[in-house]
Scaffold this motif. Structure first.
Motif, PDB file in Angstrom:
ATOM      1  N   CYS A 178      -4.640  10.622  -9.941  1.00  0.00           N
ATOM      2  CA  CYS A 178      -3.472  10.897  -9.116  1.00  0.00           C
ATOM      3  C   CYS A 178      -2.804  12.185  -9.561  1.00  0.00           C
ATOM      4  CB  CYS A 178      -2.495   9.724  -9.221  1.00  0.00           C
ATOM      5  SG  CYS A 178      -1.006   9.977  -8.250  1.00  0.00           S
TER       6      CYS A 178
ATOM      7  N   GLN B   2      -5.868   6.208  -2.167  1.00  0.00           N
ATOM      8  CA  GLN B   2      -4.473   6.054  -2.541  1.00  0.00           C
ATOM      9  C   GLN B   2      -4.342   5.591  -3.983  1.00  0.00           C
ATOM     10  OE1 GLN B   2      -2.305   3.118  -0.238  1.00  0.00           O
ATOM     11  NE2 GLN B   2      -0.451   4.361  -0.374  1.00  0.00           N
ATOM     12  N   CYS B   3      -3.380   6.143  -4.689  1.00  0.00           N
ATOM     13  CA  CYS B   3      -3.138   5.741  -6.075  1.00  0.00           C
ATOM     14  C   CYS B   3      -2.531   4.343  -6.095  1.00  0.00           C
ATOM     15  CB  CYS B   3      -2.177   6.735  -6.726  1.00  0.00           C
ATOM     16  SG  CYS B   3      -1.638   6.224  -8.364  1.00  0.00           S
ATOM     17  N   PRO B   4      -3.173   3.402  -6.808  1.00  0.00           N
ATOM     18  CA  PRO B   4      -2.637   2.038  -6.828  1.00  0.00           C
ATOM     19  C   PRO B   4      -1.379   1.912  -7.695  1.00  0.00           C
ATOM     20  CG  PRO B   4      -4.655   2.175  -8.121  1.00  0.00           C
ATOM     21  CD  PRO B   4      -4.429   3.539  -7.528  1.00  0.00           C
TER      22      PRO B   4
ATOM     23  N   CYS C  79       1.290   4.533  -8.055  1.00  0.00           N
ATOM     24  CA  CYS C  79       2.509   5.047  -7.418  1.00  0.00           C
ATOM     25  C   CYS C  79       2.360   5.155  -5.909  1.00  0.00           C
ATOM     26  CB  CYS C  79       2.870   6.418  -8.005  1.00  0.00           C
ATOM     27  SG  CYS C  79       1.753   7.731  -7.453  1.00  0.00           S
ATOM     28  N   GLU C  80       1.195   4.751  -5.397  1.00  0.00           N
ATOM     29  CA  GLU C  80       0.898   4.789  -3.963  1.00  0.00           C
ATOM     30  C   GLU C  80       0.844   6.201  -3.395  1.00  0.00           C
ATOM     31  OE1 GLU C  80       3.479   1.987  -2.003  1.00  0.00           O
ATOM     32  OE2 GLU C  80       2.257   0.321  -2.728  1.00  0.00           O
TER      33      GLU C  80
END
Ligand SMILES: [Zn+2]
Length: 122
Positions: free
Chosen positions: A70, A85-87, A89-90
């Motif tokens: 990320c 998508q970063c799990p 920070c989304e």
């Protein structure tokens, strides 16, 4: 069906390395994000290998999970598909680390045929 063009390049690589020797097995590493359907690739590979030294070779596929870093929070994580998508920070701004590979990892040559010994029937 993009499996056909993948099968063609795999076949080309295998043929080049085998240099005319019969190939028993081709080991492939395929990144998850390539979204390859294994059965479709195996079928396409059988078609394009016909009449070459790769004909009849077993196609072994290992899937490599996708991973990314990320750019927002720096977390590295495994990714399971699109959208990336970063799990943690989304965030959606990811640098892809793995998952787009498509490589011929190993070739097994059929030495039995090379030596004029056992001939494998099909
Ligand atoms: Zn993040």
């Amino acid at each position: 069906m993009h499996e056909l063009s993948i099968a063609e390049s795999v076949d080309r690589i295998a043929e080049r390395h085998a240099d005319g020797r019969p190939v028993a097995k081709v080991e492939l590493k395929v990144g998850h994000l390539r979204q390859v359907v294994p059965s479709a690739l195996a079928f396409a590979f059988e078609l394009v290998a016909q009449g070459t030294c790769v004909e009849g070779a077993e196609l072994a596929m290992e899937e490599i999970p996708a991973a990314g870093r990320c750019r927002r929070c720096g977390a590295e994580s495994e990714l399971h598909g699109f959208p990336l998508q970063c799990p943690v920070c989304e965030g959606l701004d990811l640098e892809l680390l793995r998952g787009e590979e498509l490589l011929v990892d190993a070739l097994e040559l059929d030495d039995a045929i090379m030596n004029g010994g056992t001939r494998y029937g099909r």
